[in-house]
Scaffold this motif. Structure first.
Motif, PDB file in Angstrom:
ATOM      1  N   MET A   1       0.850  -1.174   0.000  1.00 22.79           N
ATOM      2  CA  MET A   1       0.000   0.000   0.000  1.00 22.79           C
ATOM      3  C   MET A   1       0.897   1.240   0.000  1.00 22.79           C
ATOM      4  SD  MET A   1      -2.810   1.195   2.875  1.00 22.79           S
ATOM      5  CE  MET A   1      -3.479  -0.429   2.916  1.00 22.79           C
ATOM      6  N   LYS A   2       0.493   2.207  -0.754  1.00 24.60           N
ATOM      7  CA  LYS A   2       1.268   3.443  -0.818  1.00 24.60           C
ATOM      8  C   LYS A   2       1.175   4.198   0.504  1.00 24.60           C
ATOM      9  CE  LYS A   2       1.019   4.012  -5.753  1.00 24.60           C
ATOM     10  NZ  LYS A   2       0.747   4.904  -6.860  1.00 24.60           N
ATOM     11  N   ARG A   3       2.236   4.935   0.790  1.00 18.30           N
ATOM     12  CA  ARG A   3       2.345   5.654   2.064  1.00 18.30           C
ATOM     13  C   ARG A   3       1.187   6.638   2.276  1.00 18.30           C
ATOM     14  NH1 ARG A   3       7.816   8.599   3.774  1.00 18.30           N
ATOM     15  NH2 ARG A   3       8.556   6.664   2.888  1.00 18.30           N
ATOM     16  N   ARG A   4       0.826   7.372   1.224  1.00 17.03           N
ATOM     17  CA  ARG A   4      -0.253   8.363   1.349  1.00 17.03           C
ATOM     18  C   ARG A   4      -1.591   7.708   1.707  1.00 17.03           C
ATOM     19  NH1 ARG A   4      -1.631  13.398  -2.581  1.00 17.03           N
ATOM     20  NH2 ARG A   4      -3.597  13.885  -1.593  1.00 17.03           N
ATOM     21  N   LYS A   5      -1.896   6.585   1.053  1.00 16.75           N
ATOM     22  CA  LYS A   5      -3.138   5.873   1.347  1.00 16.75           C
ATOM     23  C   LYS A   5      -3.112   5.321   2.776  1.00 16.75           C
ATOM     24  CE  LYS A   5      -6.253   2.249  -0.086  1.00 16.75           C
ATOM     25  NZ  LYS A   5      -6.536   1.139  -0.980  1.00 16.75           N
ATOM     26  N   ALA A   6      -1.979   4.775   3.191  1.00 15.43           N
ATOM     27  CA  ALA A   6      -1.853   4.238   4.550  1.00 15.43           C
ATOM     28  C   ALA A   6      -2.071   5.342   5.579  1.00 15.43           C
ATOM     29  CB  ALA A   6      -0.487   3.589   4.736  1.00 15.43           C
ATOM     30  N   LYS A   7      -1.523   6.518   5.313  1.00 13.15           N
ATOM     31  CA  LYS A   7      -1.688   7.653   6.227  1.00 13.15           C
ATOM     32  C   LYS A   7      -3.150   8.080   6.308  1.00 13.15           C
ATOM     33  CE  LYS A   7       0.127  12.282   7.036  1.00 13.15           C
ATOM     34  NZ  LYS A   7       1.053  13.319   6.572  1.00 13.15           N
ATOM     35  N   LYS A   8      -3.826   8.154   5.164  1.00 13.07           N
ATOM     36  CA  LYS A   8      -5.246   8.523   5.150  1.00 13.07           C
ATOM     37  C   LYS A   8      -6.081   7.512   5.930  1.00 13.07           C
ATOM     38  CE  LYS A   8      -6.016  11.213   0.987  1.00 13.07           C
ATOM     39  NZ  LYS A   8      -6.737  11.243  -0.293  1.00 13.07           N
ATOM     40  N   LEU A   9      -5.817   6.229   5.697  1.00 10.26           N
ATOM     41  CA  LEU A   9      -6.564   5.192   6.409  1.00 10.26           C
ATOM     42  C   LEU A   9      -6.337   5.283   7.916  1.00 10.26           C
ATOM     43  CD1 LEU A   9      -6.118   2.114   4.058  1.00 10.26           C
ATOM     44  CD2 LEU A   9      -8.245   3.358   4.509  1.00 10.26           C
ATOM     45  N   SER A  10      -5.103   5.554   8.326  1.00  7.27           N
ATOM     46  CA  SER A  10      -4.797   5.667   9.753  1.00  7.27           C
ATOM     47  C   SER A  10      -5.529   6.849  10.374  1.00  7.27           C
ATOM     48  CB  SER A  10      -3.293   5.829   9.966  1.00  7.27           C
ATOM     49  OG  SER A  10      -2.623   4.675   9.567  1.00  7.27           O
ATOM     50  N   ASN A  11      -5.510   7.976   9.705  1.00  4.88           N
ATOM     51  CA  ASN A  11      -6.228   9.153  10.207  1.00  4.88           C
ATOM     52  C   ASN A  11      -7.719   8.872  10.331  1.00  4.88           C
ATOM     53  OD1 ASN A  11      -3.909  10.712  10.438  1.00  4.88           O
ATOM     54  ND2 ASN A  11      -4.154  11.646   8.429  1.00  4.88           N
ATOM     55  N   ARG A  12      -8.279   8.216   9.324  1.00 11.08           N
ATOM     56  CA  ARG A  12      -9.714   7.903   9.345  1.00 11.08           C
ATOM     57  C   ARG A  12     -10.050   6.886  10.433  1.00 11.08           C
ATOM     58  NH1 ARG A  12     -10.430   7.585   2.822  1.00 11.08           N
ATOM     59  NH2 ARG A  12     -10.374   9.835   2.464  1.00 11.08           N
ATOM     60  N   LEU A  13      -9.154   5.929  10.643  1.00 10.10           N
ATOM     61  CA  LEU A  13      -9.399   4.917  11.680  1.00 10.10           C
ATOM     62  C   LEU A  13      -9.425   5.559  13.062  1.00 10.10           C
ATOM     63  CD1 LEU A  13      -9.862   2.014  12.572  1.00 10.10           C
ATOM     64  CD2 LEU A  13      -7.371   1.679  12.490  1.00 10.10           C
ATOM     65  N   VAL A  14      -8.458   6.400  13.362  1.00  7.79           N
ATOM     66  CA  VAL A  14      -8.450   7.061  14.671  1.00  7.79           C
ATOM     67  C   VAL A  14      -9.703   7.919  14.829  1.00  7.79           C
ATOM     68  CG1 VAL A  14      -7.255   8.743  16.143  1.00  7.79           C
ATOM     69  CG2 VAL A  14      -5.957   6.961  14.978  1.00  7.79           C
ATOM     70  N   LEU A  15     -10.112   8.608  13.792  1.00 13.03           N
ATOM     71  CA  LEU A  15     -11.320   9.427  13.853  1.00 13.03           C
ATOM     72  C   LEU A  15     -12.558   8.567  14.090  1.00 13.03           C
ATOM     73  CD1 LEU A  15     -12.215  12.364  13.646  1.00 13.03           C
ATOM     74  CD2 LEU A  15     -12.558  12.008  11.197  1.00 13.03           C
ATOM     75  N   ALA A  16     -12.660   7.442  13.390  1.00 14.14           N
ATOM     76  CA  ALA A  16     -13.790   6.534  13.595  1.00 14.14           C
ATOM     77  C   ALA A  16     -13.824   6.028  15.033  1.00 14.14           C
ATOM     78  CB  ALA A  16     -13.703   5.356  12.621  1.00 14.14           C
TER      79      ALA A  16
END
Length: 143
Positions: A1-16
């Motif tokens: 997985m690309k770094r940018r996508k991984a970062k977005k997913l991590s941010n969204r997971l913490v928010l969820a």
């Protein structure tokens, strides 16, 4: 997985997790979010679940590979077990202990407070007993 996508997913997971959205958290984990990766502020998903006392999301994150002994964030944050313990979130404490959290691990790289220090300081007797049952202890203080 690309770094940018991984970062977005991590941010969204913490928010969820912060919004206690179990379904969104599960969906993000299925999409490849790393249960142990902090968001852009350094907050881990497990810490966010623990501080809010969300035992169900805590269980999901642990099952997805979150490390129960990983410190979160910078400054105010720390260990998930300390976060759950200091607020008296007994169900989250139970989930973390079942998931392998060390009841005697200290925050701040070992120089800070342990979960039982928080519970005794705050007068959280039931949480203190949970921790003691898991082997937590307070070392003797020399005068």
């Amino acid at each position: 997985m690309k770094r940018r996508k991984a970062k977005k997913l991590s941010n969204r997971l913490v928010l969820a997790v912060q919004y206690a959205d179990l379904q969104a958290a599960r969906r993000l984990l299925r999409a490849g979010a790393d249960a142990d990766r902090p968001d852009s502020h350094g907050t881990t998903p497990l810490y966010a679940a623990s501080v809010h006392g969300d035992a169900e999301i805590t269980d999901v994150l642990l099952a997805a590979g979150a490390d129960p002994n990983r410190e979160s964030g910078h400054g105010d944050e720390g260990l998930p077990l300390c976060a759950a313990a200091c607020w008296g979130h007994d169900d989250a404490v139970r989930a973390l202990l079942a998931g392998g959290a060390d009841p005697n691990r200290r925050e701040d790289g070992g120089a800070g407070m342990a979960p039982i220090d928080w519970t005794t300081q705050e007068g959280l007797d039931s949480t203190t007993e949970l921790l003691r049952g898991a082997g937590a202890f307070r070392p003797l203080q020399l005068i």
